[in-house]
Structures are given as structure tokens and as C-alpha cells.
Design a protein around this motif. Sequence first.
Motif, PDB file in Angstrom:
ATOM      1  N   VAL A  56       0.843  -1.202   0.000  1.00 44.79           N
ATOM      2  CA  VAL A  56       0.000   0.000   0.000  1.00 44.79           C
ATOM      3  C   VAL A  56       0.876   1.248   0.000  1.00 44.79           C
ATOM      4  O   VAL A  56       0.614   2.216  -0.731  1.00 44.79           O
ATOM      5  N   ILE A  57       1.917   1.251   0.822  1.00 47.20           N
ATOM      6  CA  ILE A  57       2.831   2.398   0.855  1.00 47.20           C
ATOM      7  C   ILE A  57       3.486   2.595  -0.509  1.00 47.20           C
ATOM      8  O   ILE A  57       3.603   3.727  -1.007  1.00 47.20           O
ATOM      9  N   GLN A  58       3.892   1.510  -1.146  1.00 46.23           N
ATOM     10  CA  GLN A  58       4.504   1.606  -2.476  1.00 46.23           C
ATOM     11  C   GLN A  58       3.514   2.154  -3.490  1.00 46.23           C
ATOM     12  O   GLN A  58       3.880   2.968  -4.356  1.00 46.23           O
ATOM     13  N   ALA A  59       2.265   1.740  -3.403  1.00 49.58           N
ATOM     14  CA  ALA A  59       1.252   2.229  -4.344  1.00 49.58           C
ATOM     15  C   ALA A  59       0.977   3.716  -4.120  1.00 49.58           C
ATOM     16  O   ALA A  59       0.812   4.480  -5.082  1.00 49.58           O
ATOM     17  N   LEU A  60       0.944   4.139  -2.876  1.00 48.24           N
ATOM     18  CA  LEU A  60       0.727   5.555  -2.575  1.00 48.24           C
ATOM     19  C   LEU A  60       1.859   6.422  -3.110  1.00 48.24           C
ATOM     20  O   LEU A  60       1.635   7.570  -3.518  1.00 48.24           O
ATOM     21  N   ALA A  61       3.066   5.893  -3.133  1.00 48.52           N
ATOM     22  CA  ALA A  61       4.243   6.674  -3.522  1.00 48.52           C
ATOM     23  C   ALA A  61       4.165   7.156  -4.969  1.00 48.52           C
ATOM     24  O   ALA A  61       4.888   8.083  -5.351  1.00 48.52           O
ATOM     25  N   ARG A  62       3.318   6.571  -5.771  1.00 48.99           N
ATOM     26  CA  ARG A  62       3.190   6.993  -7.178  1.00 48.99           C
ATOM     27  C   ARG A  62       2.311   8.234  -7.313  1.00 48.99           C
ATOM     28  O   ARG A  62       2.135   8.739  -8.428  1.00 48.99           O
ATOM     29  N   HIS A  63       1.763   8.721  -6.214  1.00 46.44           N
ATOM     30  CA  HIS A  63       0.803   9.823  -6.274  1.00 46.44           C
ATOM     31  C   HIS A  63       1.271  11.010  -5.446  1.00 46.44           C
ATOM     32  O   HIS A  63       2.289  10.946  -4.753  1.00 46.44           O
ATOM     33  N   GLU A  64       0.532  12.114  -5.561  1.00 48.76           N
ATOM     34  CA  GLU A  64       0.840  13.295  -4.762  1.00 48.76           C
ATOM     35  C   GLU A  64       0.523  12.998  -3.301  1.00 48.76           C
ATOM     36  O   GLU A  64      -0.548  12.477  -2.982  1.00 48.76           O
ATOM     37  N   ILE A  65       1.454  13.325  -2.426  1.00 48.18           N
ATOM     38  CA  ILE A  65       1.300  13.054  -1.004  1.00 48.18           C
ATOM     39  C   ILE A  65       1.072  14.365  -0.263  1.00 48.18           C
ATOM     40  O   ILE A  65       1.801  15.347  -0.429  1.00 48.18           O
ATOM     41  N   GLY A  66       0.036  14.381   0.561  1.00 45.03           N
ATOM     42  CA  GLY A  66      -0.238  15.520   1.434  1.00 45.03           C
ATOM     43  C   GLY A  66      -0.368  15.048   2.865  1.00 45.03           C
ATOM     44  O   GLY A  66      -0.276  13.855   3.166  1.00 45.03           O
ATOM     45  N   THR A  67      -0.593  15.982   3.757  1.00 43.42           N
ATOM     46  CA  THR A  67      -0.734  15.648   5.176  1.00 43.42           C
ATOM     47  C   THR A  67      -2.186  15.756   5.612  1.00 43.42           C
ATOM     48  O   THR A  67      -2.932  16.627   5.149  1.00 43.42           O
TER      49      THR A  67
END
Length: 446
Positions: A56-67
Motif C-alpha cells: 500500500v505504501i509503495q502504491a501511494l508513492a506513485r501519487h501526490e502526497i499531502g498531510t
Amino acid sequence: MTQLIFRYDTEDYVNEYAAEGILRAIRPLDAAGITGCFVITGKLIPALRKWGRGDVIQALARHEIGTHSLGHSAHPTINEYTDIADFDVALSRFLQEENACIAILKEAFGEEIVINATSAPGNSVSYVAQYGYAELGIREYLGGFTRDEVGNRPIYFCNVINTSTSFCLDTLYKLTRAEIDGVIEELAGKAVAILCHHPAMNMLREFWDKVNYDGVNTPEEEWRESARLSEAETVTWSENYAYFIEKVKNDPRFEIVTSEKIEERHFPVRDRVIDKAVLKQVRGQIEESFFPVTVPDSYSLCDLVFACRDLLLGKEKHICGKTFGFLSAPESITTPVTLTREELTTAAKEIPDTFLPTVLHAGEKRIGVSDFLRAALVLLTENIDTVTAIPAPWQINLDEFPILEKLNLKGSWVHTKDFEDAYISSRSRLQSYTIRLPRGTKRMIF
């Protein structure tokens, strides 16, 4: 063309089962070549690792990350610990927590990631948080209550760009294709359309925090799993989600963007300069309506206050930067007051670069910041040495921002019973002098 963002409040660190919902949200985006914006609660990252969900963390890394804050609904929430009189103490606590969240995100996704966006966790919409995110360099804030209810223009407020959710994708399992088409028609023509989704809610029927953090912190060993959607409902959600993505992707009325593109179009970073020539253009707008102006540029009332201060103190121009409202209700005159240039200049010396003072001393006379602004605009544009200030409202017309005008957070969301909202709602209204609208757009909303 409507700027459209797929935004995901990625927050559920209670329900292990719901981690799969993140992948259910990501896979169709990847297939369509769309970058989503995933705003992530700091405590979710160690939970994903505990559950063995490095995928899941790897999949999220392909996208814009916010807080999405450090603990979301864990008490004390942002609202709860910032609802105090001392702004500096509240801000310090906020920065401590949010820096911890950012450190977690950078450890997971790389020190080089640039965090442009955040979403308010639940109803934790403290004005302190908005000033704090601006200090952290985070530019776009979703979920505040200062919004354009008609055109959905972004609104600059407390030094961050405020945006609002246009449609919640959580409900897709309830909709027909005809209803989805109707939603898309409503979104077209807006300045910005933000599609919000809580990835857990394509798997679950109940929010994790309502079950475990409603007024109290349930100990981790006693966490209760949220009720799940039926298999048929999850299948319907996925099918409708794919349909929605395909429709907007191929609709020329939409430009699918990430959060940084909102700033580029509506509030591009540039020098906004105010000199006497600008004040001449602005004065008529202020006299017509005591409200932010959009011509010749985007200026808040605080921008204009700071500019009048600087020009009275001998500067040729004011370069706009951060702005601030009041921390308590300001004074304003109740009878006409004649002011000399010397008196206004004396008052100008009392205006700091931070929160505006509740009263100014123009020699022996007490005036408010709004009185100062109106009088200084006349004096500086007519090049005269005496002006008479006339009583007028100090506040902008908050009817243009009805949610902000009526904001009352006590008893809302999952806040503790002793949360009083002694400062947050009232002080949010006092920050109206920081409001800006995009340059060249209409000044009013309704």
C-alpha cells in the motif's frame, strides 16, 4: 475549464481490513494515468507496516502526497488543543505535531517529496492550523469554512488557499449511472471541483473514528472494527468509480490536476505591489463595498492596511506578503473624527506585521483599523493633509461567507464534551481581513 482533483483522506489506522480500500482507490487511477492527491494521517504509516502492507505504501508513492494531521481524531484534536487564548502557544503545539507527521511521511516516501496540500481532519478547522500550515509551506487547505458557495473559486484565507469538497465519492455505491451523470454536469463550469474520498469507506459502512474516538480515546487493545459494506455494495462502488473516472477523463470541460496547479492558476506566486497609483484604483472599490478587491490585483483588506501604513511612513510601495486578522474584536469610531496626516502617521506606527491591533492611537484620538484604512485611502489618493473619518462597519459582509458567519464547532464531530470552542469560531471570523479572491474575478459571491 474546470480544474478537477481526486483527493483522498487516507486516515483509517484502526481497521486493518480497510487498508485494501486504498488499493481499490489507487488501481483505477493508475490504469487511467491519473495522479491523485492522497493526504495521509501520520499514524497510518506505522499501522500499515504493522499490518504488513508495504504494498500500500509503495502504491501511494506513485501519487501526490499531502498531510492529514498526525492523529486525526485522537484526543486532543487540533481544535481541542488550539482552542486557547494564547495563539503562540497553540501554534507551537500545532507545529510540533505536524512536523512529526511530515517527518513520518518523508521517512516513508522520501525526503525529496514536496507536500503542497492538506485536508482538515473532520471538523478540526482551527484558524491556528491554517496559519501553521502556511508556516510549514503547505499552500492548499481543503475543508475550511471560508468558501465560494457559488463558483467554487479558491479563497485565500489565513495565508493558505482554502478549497472545498465538491462531491464525496464515498457514496458511489448508492448511485445510479444517471445520477452520476447529473453530478458531473453540476461539477462542470465550477472554477475548481474537488472529489473527496475516504478509501476506507469503499469497504466500510462506519467511520473508524466515530466508532473508536467519539469524545474519548478508546485504547488500542479495545478498538472496535467498523461495520462493513456488503460484497454487492463494494462491487457497485468499484464499478461506479471506474465509470466516474472514465467520464471525467474524457470530458473536455475538465482538466484533471494536482493541488499545485490550483495555486498556479488562481493565486500564482508573484510580487503583488501596492503604491499610490494602485490605491487610487482600489479606493472606489472599498468605498463601494468594504470587501477584498480583485482589480488591479488580488488584495485582502490587511494587504491594504499594511500598504497604507508603509506609504504613510515614507515608503514608495508595499510588497504584499503574509497577512493577519485580529485576535479580539476591534474598536471602531461611533462619531465622525477629523484626522491629520500626522495623526494617521502616528497610528500607522502602531500597526505590526502580525495580528492587527484592536485600537490605534491617532494622537489623542482612538480609532480602529477599519477607520484608519478608510481615512488613509482618502488622504493618500487625494494628497491632502486632513480627512474626516465617518463611522462605518469594521467587518466585511460575512453574508458572503454564510458558513463562516454561523460557524459554531462546540458539540460537533467527535470532539470531547468539554470542548468549548471558546476561540476558534469567533477568531476565524476575525481573520476575514486576510481573505483574498483570485485576480480579475468578481468581488462578491452572491
